[in-house]
Design a protein around this motif. Structure first.
Motif, PDB file in Angstrom:
ATOM      1  N   PHE B 153      -2.232  -7.999   4.094  1.00 41.68           N
ATOM      2  CA  PHE B 153      -2.355  -9.117   3.091  1.00 41.68           C
ATOM      3  C   PHE B 153      -1.516 -10.147   3.301  1.00 41.68           C
ATOM      4  CE2 PHE B 153      -3.701  -5.219   1.320  1.00 41.68           C
ATOM      5  CZ  PHE B 153      -5.119  -5.301   0.832  1.00 41.68           C
ATOM      6  N   SER B 154      -2.114 -11.365   3.363  1.00 41.16           N
ATOM      7  CA  SER B 154      -1.174 -12.443   3.876  1.00 41.16           C
ATOM      8  C   SER B 154      -0.893 -13.318   2.666  1.00 41.16           C
ATOM      9  CB  SER B 154      -1.907 -13.213   5.037  1.00 41.16           C
ATOM     10  OG  SER B 154      -3.071 -13.696   4.623  1.00 41.16           O
ATOM     11  N   LYS B 155       0.263 -14.316   2.962  1.00 42.20           N
ATOM     12  CA  LYS B 155       0.623 -15.243   1.832  1.00 42.20           C
ATOM     13  C   LYS B 155       0.490 -14.463   0.367  1.00 42.20           C
ATOM     14  CE  LYS B 155      -0.597 -18.986   4.469  1.00 42.20           C
ATOM     15  NZ  LYS B 155      -1.530 -19.875   5.256  1.00 42.20           N
ATOM     16  N   SER B 159       2.183 -12.997  -8.329  1.00 40.09           N
ATOM     17  CA  SER B 159       0.861 -12.873  -9.149  1.00 40.09           C
ATOM     18  C   SER B 159       0.023 -12.051  -8.661  1.00 40.09           C
ATOM     19  CB  SER B 159       0.394 -14.297  -9.560  1.00 40.09           C
ATOM     20  OG  SER B 159      -0.011 -14.804  -8.544  1.00 40.09           O
ATOM     21  N   ARG B 160      -0.032 -11.683  -7.389  1.00 39.49           N
ATOM     22  CA  ARG B 160      -1.128 -11.073  -6.794  1.00 39.49           C
ATOM     23  C   ARG B 160      -0.818  -9.543  -6.664  1.00 39.49           C
ATOM     24  NH1 ARG B 160      -3.095 -12.400  -0.616  1.00 39.49           N
ATOM     25  NH2 ARG B 160      -4.466 -10.681  -0.592  1.00 39.49           N
ATOM     26  N   VAL B 161       0.502  -9.012  -7.171  1.00 38.32           N
ATOM     27  CA  VAL B 161       1.048  -7.698  -6.860  1.00 38.32           C
ATOM     28  C   VAL B 161       0.241  -6.766  -7.809  1.00 38.32           C
ATOM     29  CG1 VAL B 161       3.035  -6.175  -7.290  1.00 38.32           C
ATOM     30  CG2 VAL B 161       3.407  -8.486  -6.287  1.00 38.32           C
ATOM     31  N   SER B 162      -0.106  -6.998  -8.981  1.00 39.43           N
ATOM     32  CA  SER B 162      -0.563  -6.133  -9.705  1.00 39.43           C
ATOM     33  C   SER B 162      -2.079  -5.924  -9.128  1.00 39.43           C
ATOM     34  CB  SER B 162      -0.785  -6.689 -11.395  1.00 39.43           C
ATOM     35  OG  SER B 162      -1.254  -8.037 -11.309  1.00 39.43           O
ATOM     36  N   GLN B 163      -2.582  -6.960  -8.716  1.00 37.36           N
ATOM     37  CA  GLN B 163      -4.130  -6.965  -8.203  1.00 37.36           C
ATOM     38  C   GLN B 163      -4.255  -5.968  -7.203  1.00 37.36           C
ATOM     39  OE1 GLN B 163      -5.442 -10.577  -6.580  1.00 37.36           O
ATOM     40  NE2 GLN B 163      -6.993  -9.500  -5.634  1.00 37.36           N
ATOM     41  N   LEU B 164      -3.181  -5.996  -6.067  1.00 37.76           N
ATOM     42  CA  LEU B 164      -2.806  -5.329  -4.868  1.00 37.76           C
ATOM     43  C   LEU B 164      -2.743  -3.791  -5.457  1.00 37.76           C
ATOM     44  CD1 LEU B 164      -0.500  -7.599  -2.542  1.00 37.76           C
ATOM     45  CD2 LEU B 164      -3.176  -6.861  -2.414  1.00 37.76           C
ATOM     46  N   LEU B 165      -2.041  -3.650  -6.181  1.00 37.16           N
ATOM     47  CA  LEU B 165      -1.701  -2.260  -6.857  1.00 37.16           C
ATOM     48  C   LEU B 165      -2.926  -1.617  -7.210  1.00 37.16           C
ATOM     49  CD1 LEU B 165       1.848  -2.319  -8.563  1.00 37.16           C
ATOM     50  CD2 LEU B 165       1.051  -1.449  -6.111  1.00 37.16           C
ATOM     51  N   GLU B 166      -3.743  -2.399  -7.831  1.00 33.89           N
ATOM     52  CA  GLU B 166      -4.976  -1.756  -8.526  1.00 33.89           C
ATOM     53  C   GLU B 166      -5.878  -1.393  -7.447  1.00 33.89           C
ATOM     54  OE1 GLU B 166      -8.187  -3.487 -11.529  1.00 33.89           O
ATOM     55  OE2 GLU B 166      -5.982  -3.884 -11.931  1.00 33.89           O
ATOM     56  N   GLY B 167      -6.123  -2.535  -6.254  1.00 33.37           N
ATOM     57  CA  GLY B 167      -6.828  -2.279  -5.333  1.00 33.37           C
ATOM     58  C   GLY B 167      -6.456  -1.169  -4.554  1.00 33.37           C
ATOM     59  N   ALA B 168      -5.159  -0.769  -4.227  1.00 37.02           N
ATOM     60  CA  ALA B 168      -4.458   0.488  -3.520  1.00 37.02           C
ATOM     61  C   ALA B 168      -5.162   1.903  -4.179  1.00 37.02           C
ATOM     62  CB  ALA B 168      -3.208   0.300  -3.286  1.00 37.02           C
TER      63      ALA B 168
END
Lengths: 225, 297
Positions: B153-155, B159-168
């Motif tokens: 995941f770039s740049k 604010s994107r962290v929670s979305q990434l954790l959910e996605g994982a």
């Protein structure tokens, strides 16, 4: 035979010998911490730096790993060498200020004051104990672990190795050793108690079958009689 | 040297170590001919299998390759990619290289630490996430870079962290299947009775699954494979342990799928199925082996 020039003297040494061996053979002292006869050269402490070559091409190399070459010019105590050696000693002293061997060397090189922060490490990572364990005691019980600033010497998983015979050879060769003998607790560390003549270990049963670096040790022999 | 604080493995570690399957490790070592030069490759495969390097596995590797325990341990502790501690299900790597650092990676890792309640290098208590840092991923222009379970995941911003954790937790793999044009659905049929094996009533990856009957240890049950070529998702009636080869049967005529070919990776028999439109797809019958072949006519 190979002819080379050390400190202006023309000398012939046997093929395959290192600069350190050649210089010592001629009586030029070169201090080292990681070199020991009978163990493979390692070049870790850098104390044995010498200057080779002429003029602008002159460079510093570690003499314990550099093989003698035909026609080489070597200076073992030029100003540049001494300056480098002094710096190395200051750094070694900063990491292991409590080591008697390093203190003595530093004193001999005229270091009177500590410029760097003292780290109080118990190891200079010279690898003497690792080579001793592998090459002389045929055990390979200890080795290097980790990398960079986390590099350390020890047994895998920090538990007593199956191949360790508690011979004490690693303590014997260590120039900075802080691993003190734990006497009657063989599980914890290498004994090494027999390095003095009245070791407390000889009366303990668990040491009966030990292959010891000091063997034959006076204390053990007395006990047998 | 040997420290006084010889760390004894705690109970949990002992349990984990008992679950180490020495056969699986032996197979990995054998596949490298027990060569010393293959040490890193062997350790990589063991790590891929267990997520970390269990102590017992290192001892087996040392025994079988003739490489001393000290050397194996030295290599295992030298490389950052090897871990001697159990890792969580999802591995989050945050790049802290120079470029990522100046582009705000410290703030990103702080946010990860805050949301997961752990520090970098630790694993959450529920064994879901392991957070770690890396020093450079070679994608400096895209920084700050975060890698989660092999997906880059770039740049990344705070604010994107929670979305990434959910996605994982939901699995990035599932989201990507639809986008990837190289993955396509197959319609297959039994080579004996020629009836379709695709089952509209049960979907995997959003597509009709391929239904077959499997038999192993006198047990029979259904197995549904994803019909997407390139997807290894499946569902089965009873659990088949990894490394065991099972027989595949047609659910319509009950005839076993047999092939003259053996798997080139693990030597288990291959399972042939006809592809609609001409061609044969062959998959390996060993659970966990991903070898397959597709011959289109």
């Amino acid at each position: 035979m190979i002819t080379l020039k050390i400190n202006g003297l023309n000398v012939s040494v046997e093929k395959g010998s290192t600069l350190l061996e050649a210089a010592r053979f001629l009586g030029f002292p070169i201090p080292t911490l990681c070199h020991m006869d009978g163990l493979s050269p390692y070049g870790a402490c850098r104390l044995c730096v010498v200057e080779i070559g002429e003029g602008p091409k002159a460079k510093l190399v570690s003499s314990c790993t550099y093989p003698a070459e035909e026609g080489l010019t070597v200076r073992t105590a030029s100003e540049r060498v001494l300056r480098a050696r002094k710096m190395i000693l200051e750094l070694l002293l900063a990491s292991c200020p409590q080591s008697k061997i390093i203190q003595d060397l530093a004193s001999a090189h005229g270091i009177r004051r500590q410029r760097f922060k003292q780290e109080h490490e118990d190891c200079i990572l010279c690898g003497l104990c690792v080579r001793m364990c592998e090459e002389q005691m045929m055990a390979k019980a200890i080795g290097f672990r980790g990398r960079g600033e986390k590099r350390s010497i020890g047994t895998p998983f920090d538990i007593k190795s199956d191949v360790c015979r508690l011979c004490g050879g690693c303590i014997y060769v260590c120039p900075a050793c802080q691993l003190r003998c734990t006497y009657t607790e063989p599980e914890k560390a290498i004994c090494g108690g027999c390095a003095n003549l009245s070791p407390p270990c000889v009366d303990k049963e668990q040491f009966n079958d030990m292959m010891c670096y000091m063997s034959p040790c006076v204390a053990c022999e007395i006990k047998k009689d | 040297m040997i420290r006084d604080t010889a760390a004894l493995p705690n109970e949990e570690d002992v349990c984990l170590q008992e679950s180490v399957d020495s056969k699986a490790i032996l197979r990995i070592i054998e596949s490298h001919n027990g060569e010393l030069g293959g040490l890193i490759a062997i350790l990589e495969e063991i790590q891929a299998e267990y997520g970390y390097l269990p102590e017992k596995s290192l001892r087996i590797v040392s025994d079988k390759t003739g490489c001393s325990m000290v050397d194996v341990y030295g290599v295992a502790t030298f490389y950052r990619s090897f871990s001697l501690k159990p890792r969580g299900k999802h591995l989050i790597l945050v790049c802290l290289g120079t470029a990522c650092h100046v582009r705000g990676a410290p703030r990103v890792i702080e946010e990860f630490e805050r949301q997961l309640g752990i520090k970098a290098g630790q694993t959450t208590e529920d064994k879901e996430f392991t957070l770690d840092t890396v020093n450079c991923l070679g994608a400096c222009a895209l920084g700050p870079v975060v890698v989660i379970d092999g997906h880059y995941f770039s740049k990344v911003r705070k604010s994107r962290v929670s979305q990434l954790l959910e996605g994982a937790q939901n699995g990035f793999g599932k989201l990507q299947i639809e986008k990837d044009k190289r993955i396509f659905p197959l319609h297959v049929s039994c080579p004996h009775c020629n009836r379709s094996l695709n089952d509209e009533t049960f979907t995997i990856d959003g597509q009709p699954s391929i239904r077959v009957t499997i038999s192993s240890d006198h047990k029979q049950g259904w197995l549904r494979l994803s019909c997407l070529y390139g997807s290894y998702n499946f569902a089965s009636e009873f659990d088949v342990s990894t490394e065991t080869a099972v027989s595949f049967l047609c659910p319509h005529c009950g005839v076993e799928f047999t092939s003259t070919l053996d798997c080139s990776v693990c030597a288990a028999p291959m399972v042939p199925m006809l592809v609609d439109g001409g061609g044969i797809v062959q998959i390996c019958s060993r659970r966990g082996c991903k070898n397959h072949m597709l011959d289109l006519i």
